[in-house]
Design a protein around this motif. Sequence first.
Motif, PDB file in Angstrom:
ATOM      1  N   UNK A   1      -1.798   9.106  -6.758  1.00 30.34           N
ATOM      2  CA  UNK A   1      -1.791   9.139  -8.225  1.00 30.34           C
ATOM      3  C   UNK A   1      -3.130   8.641  -8.771  1.00 30.34           C
ATOM      4  N   UNK A   2      -3.630   7.564  -8.169  1.00 28.96           N
ATOM      5  CA  UNK A   2      -4.912   7.010  -8.649  1.00 28.96           C
ATOM      6  C   UNK A   2      -6.075   7.957  -8.344  1.00 28.96           C
ATOM      7  N   UNK A   3      -5.963   8.665  -7.197  1.00 27.63           N
ATOM      8  CA  UNK A   3      -7.016   9.644  -6.876  1.00 27.63           C
ATOM      9  C   UNK A   3      -7.028  10.749  -7.936  1.00 27.63           C
TER      10      UNK A   3
ATOM     11  N   UNK B   1       1.908   7.249  -2.493  1.00 26.17           N
ATOM     12  CA  UNK B   1       2.052   7.987  -3.757  1.00 26.17           C
ATOM     13  C   UNK B   1       1.199   7.376  -4.867  1.00 26.17           C
ATOM     14  N   UNK B   2       1.101   6.055  -4.840  1.00 26.86           N
ATOM     15  CA  UNK B   2       0.268   5.400  -5.868  1.00 26.86           C
ATOM     16  C   UNK B   2      -1.226   5.654  -5.622  1.00 26.86           C
ATOM     17  N   UNK B   3      -1.589   5.689  -4.352  1.00 28.52           N
ATOM     18  CA  UNK B   3      -2.989   6.000  -4.015  1.00 28.52           C
ATOM     19  C   UNK B   3      -3.309   7.421  -4.474  1.00 28.52           C
TER      20      UNK B   3
ATOM     21  N   UNK C   1       0.881  -1.172   0.000  1.00 37.43           N
ATOM     22  CA  UNK C   1       0.000   0.000   0.000  1.00 37.43           C
ATOM     23  C   UNK C   1       0.912   1.213   0.000  1.00 37.43           C
ATOM     24  N   UNK C   2       0.927   1.899  -1.116  1.00 39.46           N
ATOM     25  CA  UNK C   2       1.837   3.034  -1.264  1.00 39.46           C
ATOM     26  C   UNK C   2       1.028   4.308  -1.436  1.00 39.46           C
TER      27      UNK C   2
ATOM     28  N   UNK D   1      -5.779  10.540 -10.934  1.00 41.51           N
ATOM     29  CA  UNK D   1      -6.166   9.898 -12.206  1.00 41.51           C
ATOM     30  C   UNK D   1      -7.689   9.787 -12.314  1.00 41.51           C
ATOM     31  N   UNK D   2      -8.289   9.321 -11.226  1.00 46.98           N
ATOM     32  CA  UNK D   2      -9.743   9.190 -11.244  1.00 46.98           C
ATOM     33  C   UNK D   2     -10.407  10.571 -11.320  1.00 46.98           C
TER      34      UNK D   2
END
Lengths: 161, 281
Positions: free
Chosen positions: A10-12, A6-8, A3-4, A14-15
């Motif tokens: 990024x996805x937020x 920065x990736x979360x 669970x990273x 992105x969405x």
Amino acid sequence: MDIKLDQILFQIVNFGVVFGALTYFLYKPVVKMLDERAKKVVDAEKASNEALREREEAETLKSKTKSQAEKEAGKYLEKAKEQAATYKKELMQEAKDEVKAERDKAMKAWETEKASMAREMQKEFTLGVYTVAEKLLGKAVDKKAHADLIDKSLKELAKAL
Amino acid sequence: MSSLHISISAEPVAHVGSFVLTNSILTSLIVSTILIGFAMVAKMSLRSKGKPSRFQAFIELIVEGFRNLVRGIVESDHKVERFTPIIMAFFLFILVNNWFGLLPGVGTIGFLEGSEPKISGIQQVNASEPKADQGTENVASSENSEAPKFVPYLRAGTADLNTTIALALISVVLTQVYGFSAQKFSYFSKFINFSSPMNFAVGLLETVLEFAKIMSFAFRLFGNVFAGEVLLAVMMFLVPVIIPMPFYGMEIFVGFIQALVFSMLSLVFFNMATIGHHDEH
């Protein structure tokens, strides 16, 4: 399972971009168009109802006017019939009068003719009588002699009586 | 390649500075591009006059379908206009991500990471020992520990817990935003209520529930999609032809259902947040 953060994030983001794009490019234009179309349909329905109402009013007015016209036409027809009957009566009377006048005239002419013919016949008869008397007497009988003859005969007839 | 590759977490395929670009993020980016492109094409193809094209009819069907779906639950035009875009975005994003993972090549085309490959098939299913660097568990193992690892270029976006957590966070945060905007500060009385000990306890439970929602949303979606991928991978590994087809059909259905479940639950939570305690009765 990683669970990273920065990736979360990024996805937020992105969405969020997808959400924004779908809202801006897809949802809003389509909804706007659908609403406009619905409004058009409602307006058209209103206009259609209005036209229908106007048509019904026109139909009512038409039938009302028609019945009124029929009534008036009936009245006029009746009046015309009455006038025609009167005129016919007058014409008939006139014709009858004319016929009567013609007949009277013809009768009068005929009576005159008859009288004339009677006179003519009387004249002819008298002339015949004169002729016969002349033949019997053997002499010409004129008007005076004839009158004397008649007077003489009447006197003899009176003596005989 | 005769091995079975299963990794519970997304694997890095590139690095952009310090940011690790995983295969699920790459897929999500592709999906986002597709969705944005679709939306742009949709906007360009809209015609308000004349006969609409089939594509336009399809777009109208989608948007009107979502509006009607939302209207059936919230019953207020204001809320319909407010919730439909986000619900539609949730649904389409999750659905396309789920289905993208079923495309041929996704999860099967990749590269070998490490030294020379000496893969000899299934050796063990080791889900309890995640690797420290990437958190992956390969069912396919190699005969030696330095065997190269297969890394697919693409992986379903929703088969990554980071993506599902992000979506869950958005849903739960938006629930609070909608609740606050509808009820102002009285919304927080649901969580902090000193009117009675019972209400205080209920408030604490409500607070815990909000965090539980994040977990519930995230793990439900991730679990279903990942389980589907595992199932398909195993079936493909065991019998590569014919047999996986019904499972593909099932996964298409599961992908749709999961997108619908996530969207509908979000919608119900949004709606509940905008209704006060008194309104509920």
